[in-house]
Scaffold this motif. Structure first.
Motif, mmCIF file in Angstrom:
data_model
loop_
_atom_site.group_PDB
_atom_site.id
_atom_site.type_symbol
_atom_site.label_atom_id
_atom_site.label_comp_id
_atom_site.label_asym_id
_atom_site.label_seq_id
_atom_site.Cartn_x
_atom_site.Cartn_y
_atom_site.Cartn_z
ATOM 1 N N LEU A 60 1.647 -0.191 -2.679
ATOM 2 C CA LEU A 60 0.947 -1.486 -1.844
ATOM 3 C C LEU A 60 0.020 -2.133 -2.595
ATOM 4 O O LEU A 60 -0.569 -1.515 -3.520
ATOM 5 C CB LEU A 60 0.596 -0.916 -0.525
ATOM 6 N N LYS A 61 -0.152 -3.348 -2.251
ATOM 7 C CA LYS A 61 -1.307 -4.271 -2.700
ATOM 8 C C LYS A 61 -1.856 -5.088 -1.613
ATOM 9 O O LYS A 61 -1.217 -5.273 -0.734
ATOM 10 C CB LYS A 61 -0.842 -5.116 -3.864
ATOM 11 N N PRO A 62 -3.285 -5.213 -1.730
ATOM 12 C CA PRO A 62 -3.712 -5.919 -0.708
ATOM 13 C C PRO A 62 -3.288 -7.342 -0.713
ATOM 14 O O PRO A 62 -3.135 -7.988 -2.022
ATOM 15 C CB PRO A 62 -5.245 -5.949 -0.873
ATOM 16 N N SER A 63 -3.273 -8.105 0.313
ATOM 17 C CA SER A 63 -2.839 -9.414 0.370
ATOM 18 C C SER A 63 -3.926 -10.129 1.446
ATOM 19 O O SER A 63 -4.745 -9.517 1.906
ATOM 20 C CB SER A 63 -1.649 -9.864 0.826
ATOM 21 N N GLY A 64 -3.840 -11.554 1.633
ATOM 22 C CA GLY A 64 -4.874 -12.182 2.662
ATOM 23 C C GLY A 64 -4.835 -11.615 4.201
ATOM 24 O O GLY A 64 -5.781 -11.566 4.548
ATOM 25 N N ASP A 65 -3.745 -11.090 4.460
ATOM 26 C CA ASP A 65 -3.677 -10.628 6.000
ATOM 27 C C ASP A 65 -3.518 -9.176 5.981
ATOM 28 O O ASP A 65 -2.822 -8.541 6.784
ATOM 29 C CB ASP A 65 -2.499 -11.336 6.674
ATOM 30 N N GLY A 66 -4.087 -8.324 4.852
ATOM 31 C CA GLY A 66 -3.883 -7.092 4.896
ATOM 32 C C GLY A 66 -3.048 -6.467 3.680
ATOM 33 O O GLY A 66 -2.777 -7.080 2.887
ATOM 34 N N TRP A 67 -2.591 -5.292 3.614
ATOM 35 C CA TRP A 67 -1.815 -4.543 2.677
ATOM 36 C C TRP A 67 -0.413 -5.085 2.707
ATOM 37 O O TRP A 67 0.148 -5.204 3.822
ATOM 38 C CB TRP A 67 -1.994 -3.171 2.541
ATOM 39 N N LYS A 68 0.371 -5.118 1.915
ATOM 40 C CA LYS A 68 1.903 -5.197 1.765
ATOM 41 C C LYS A 68 2.551 -4.361 0.763
ATOM 42 O O LYS A 68 2.077 -3.921 -0.153
ATOM 43 C CB LYS A 68 2.042 -6.746 1.222
ATOM 44 N N VAL A 69 3.617 -3.802 1.296
ATOM 45 C CA VAL A 69 4.368 -2.914 0.468
ATOM 46 C C VAL A 69 5.019 -3.910 -0.671
ATOM 47 O O VAL A 69 5.656 -4.855 -0.241
ATOM 48 C CB VAL A 69 5.649 -2.433 1.447
ATOM 49 N N VAL A 70 4.978 -3.528 -1.905
ATOM 50 C CA VAL A 70 5.420 -4.386 -3.002
ATOM 51 C C VAL A 70 6.584 -3.539 -3.564
ATOM 52 O O VAL A 70 7.414 -4.143 -4.307
ATOM 53 C CB VAL A 70 4.307 -4.673 -3.939
ATOM 54 N N THR A 71 6.457 -2.273 -3.357
ATOM 55 C CA THR A 71 7.655 -1.388 -3.922
ATOM 56 C C THR A 71 8.028 -0.178 -2.558
ATOM 57 O O THR A 71 7.365 0.343 -2.182
ATOM 58 C CB THR A 71 7.605 -0.524 -5.183
ATOM 59 N N ASP A 72 9.286 -0.111 -2.383
ATOM 60 C CA ASP A 72 9.757 0.861 -1.426
ATOM 61 C C ASP A 72 10.870 1.447 -2.060
ATOM 62 O O ASP A 72 11.871 1.097 -2.261
ATOM 63 C CB ASP A 72 10.179 0.056 0.043
ATOM 64 N N MET A 73 10.637 2.893 -2.081
ATOM 65 C CA MET A 73 11.553 3.638 -2.834
ATOM 66 C C MET A 73 11.835 4.906 -1.739
ATOM 67 O O MET A 73 10.943 5.391 -1.292
ATOM 68 C CB MET A 73 11.122 4.304 -4.056
ATOM 69 N N TRP A 74 13.109 5.445 -1.552
ATOM 70 C CA TRP A 74 13.327 6.103 -0.512
ATOM 71 C C TRP A 74 14.585 7.045 -0.789
ATOM 72 O O TRP A 74 15.394 6.640 -1.441
ATOM 73 C CB TRP A 74 13.290 5.767 1.125
ATOM 74 N N HIS A 75 14.847 8.245 -0.206
ATOM 75 C CA HIS A 75 16.051 8.962 -0.174
ATOM 76 C C HIS A 75 16.250 9.888 1.050
ATOM 77 O O HIS A 75 14.924 10.510 1.810
ATOM 78 C CB HIS A 75 16.201 9.983 -1.482
ATOM 79 N N GLN A 76 17.235 10.209 1.410
ATOM 80 C CA GLN A 76 17.433 11.210 2.539
ATOM 81 C C GLN A 76 17.702 12.634 1.792
ATOM 82 O O GLN A 76 18.461 12.814 0.897
ATOM 83 C CB GLN A 76 18.828 10.641 3.301
ATOM 84 N N HIS A 77 17.121 13.600 2.599
ATOM 85 C CA HIS A 77 17.464 14.898 2.122
ATOM 86 C C HIS A 77 18.883 15.191 2.454
ATOM 87 O O HIS A 77 19.316 15.007 3.505
ATOM 88 C CB HIS A 77 16.377 15.802 2.875
ATOM 89 N N ALA A 78 19.166 16.110 1.464
ATOM 90 C CA ALA A 78 20.652 16.745 1.736
ATOM 91 C C ALA A 78 20.527 17.795 2.746
ATOM 92 O O ALA A 78 19.372 18.582 2.729
ATOM 93 C CB ALA A 78 21.136 17.486 0.485
ATOM 94 N N ARG A 79 21.255 18.095 3.603
ATOM 95 C CA ARG A 79 21.596 19.148 4.670
ATOM 96 C C ARG A 79 22.411 20.144 4.147
ATOM 97 O O ARG A 79 23.284 20.071 3.621
ATOM 98 C CB ARG A 79 21.998 18.477 5.801
#
Length: 151
Positions: free
Chosen positions: A132-151
């Protein structure tokens, strides 16, 4: 665990996100603002409001989804969040670790995801990582990385 780390400990992330930073975008109380961003994410999903979720993201966000190449922009996040909200998904992020650079120009949020969508038979957990980085109206997500756990 909320931790303030030195720039040295964030060298890898800074190298990746360095061009995204601007010295003029420093926030007074970043930890509080970042916790609030996470709350707003959870509230927007609970309200089934994809646009409100997407408002937390920069237009040039780097989206890293499991099993796919990274892409820039909001097209892929929009597809996912519109699917989740259309299916009345219950997705909750919790913050496990939060790193904020000493100068307040970069943050990394790592946490757990609980995702349930009865209409498609989903009951899953996962891990997410936001840069995240700050912007004029708060913080913004600039990179989103995710994964689902295996069951």
């Amino acid at each position: 665990m909320y931790v303030r780390k030195s720039l040295i400990k964030l060298a890898v992330v800074t190298a990746i996100a360095g061009p995204l930073l601007s010295a003029g975008d420093v926030r007074a109380d970043p930890v509080t603002e970042l916790k609030r961003l996470n709350d707003r994410f959870n509230e927007a999903v609970a309200d089934h409001d994809a646009d409100a979720v997407l408002s937390l993201y920069a237009d040039d966000t780097i989206w890293i989804e499991q099993g796919k190449p990274a892409v820039e922009g909001l097209a892929e996040p929009r597809k996912l969040f519109e699917f989740v909200t259309a299916n009345k998904g219950d997705v909750t992020h919790s913050i496990d670790t939060l790193f904020v650079s000493d100068d307040g120009t970069l943050a990394v949020m790592i946490g757990s995801v609980d995702a349930k969508m009865e209409s498609v038979g989903m009951d899953a957990t996962g891990t997410y990582l936001f840069v995240l980085k700050p912007s004029g109206d708060g913080w913004k997500v600039v990179t989103d990385m995710w994964h689902q756990h295996a069951r």
